[in-house]
Design an enzyme around this catalytic site. Sequence first.
Site, mmCIF file in Angstrom:
data_model
loop_
_atom_site.group_PDB
_atom_site.id
_atom_site.type_symbol
_atom_site.label_atom_id
_atom_site.label_comp_id
_atom_site.label_asym_id
_atom_site.label_seq_id
_atom_site.Cartn_x
_atom_site.Cartn_y
_atom_site.Cartn_z
ATOM 1 N N LYS A 74 33.345 48.361 36.463
ATOM 2 C CA LYS A 74 34.502 48.764 37.273
ATOM 3 C C LYS A 74 34.400 50.476 37.505
ATOM 4 O O LYS A 74 34.643 50.784 38.743
ATOM 5 C CB LYS A 74 35.621 48.461 37.079
ATOM 6 C CG LYS A 74 35.949 46.888 37.043
ATOM 7 C CD LYS A 74 37.318 46.306 36.921
ATOM 8 C CE LYS A 74 37.556 44.748 37.032
ATOM 9 N NZ LYS A 74 38.855 44.299 37.068
ATOM 10 N N ASP A 110 42.363 44.657 42.698
ATOM 11 C CA ASP A 110 43.182 44.339 41.377
ATOM 12 C C ASP A 110 44.619 44.961 41.442
ATOM 13 O O ASP A 110 45.502 43.977 41.326
ATOM 14 C CB ASP A 110 42.587 45.036 40.389
ATOM 15 C CG ASP A 110 41.309 44.297 39.672
ATOM 16 O OD1 ASP A 110 41.088 43.040 39.715
ATOM 17 O OD2 ASP A 110 40.551 44.927 39.125
#
Length: 292
Positions: A74, A110
Amino acid sequence: MTAQDASALSLQAFLFADPAAHSLSPHMHRAAFQSAGLRGDYTAVRVPAPDLAAAVAGLRRPGVLGANLSLPHKEAALPLLDDLTPAARAIGAVNTIIHRGGRLTGENTDAPGLLEDLREHWPHGEGVPGAVVVLGAGGAARAGVYTALTLLGRDVVVVNRTPERARQLVASWPGAGAWGRLEAADASSVPWTDVALVINASSAGLNNPEQTPLDAAYLRRLPPGALVYDMVYAPPETRLMADARAAGLRAANGLGMLAQQARLAFTAWTGRDVPVTVFREALDSPRSGERK
């Protein structure tokens, strides 16, 4: 890409992670393609860290919508992309790559996915005063910090097994203090009686029901109305959640966040806003898996 163009193509999207074999994301996105009436597929691919650059470059092919990213990619993917959305830039982590016209844009779904699930499990949370403790210091933790600090407007304390990593996260945060106070601390120095929300964004407990990122003694100090939210969803009832319930607190796992962030990623790729119920129904029989 127009809806007509999308309908005519066989589309592809991916998950890049290490490991990836047990991900639940393919079930959700395949169901979403079917619900949207699109010819497409979603594949979970194990991508070791040294292979990430080549995997990302491959997303520029025609017919590829993009990819989701999970551990350990990420943050590492940031320099491989052409653009970042404001949220991804602020968070410093990407969980969704969007391909359009040969260019790759990094997005982070997210944080808004977490916010939506918090609203479901903690409907009266805005009325509970206190700070937020984020456990962890990786890409998922950065999304947790952004959600708590920017979207909820709370003071945030970052606690990590390696304290130096927590301090590095805080030091690197853009505009720290613009919304609330952001600091790193050891668990022993957190004022737990003034904490309204605990978010576990570490991998502690993942596929290990005996492991917990936080001693139960700290949970017993939390005030009534506090929520303990564990991004881990395998097992569905983690030790952290069980300890929280034993202390009389609300607790939730990250399965709802998984569905919400997937819905947002699918919309970003296709322009189709498939109801989150489609993603949730695909998770009705959750198997042992990695956090997307």
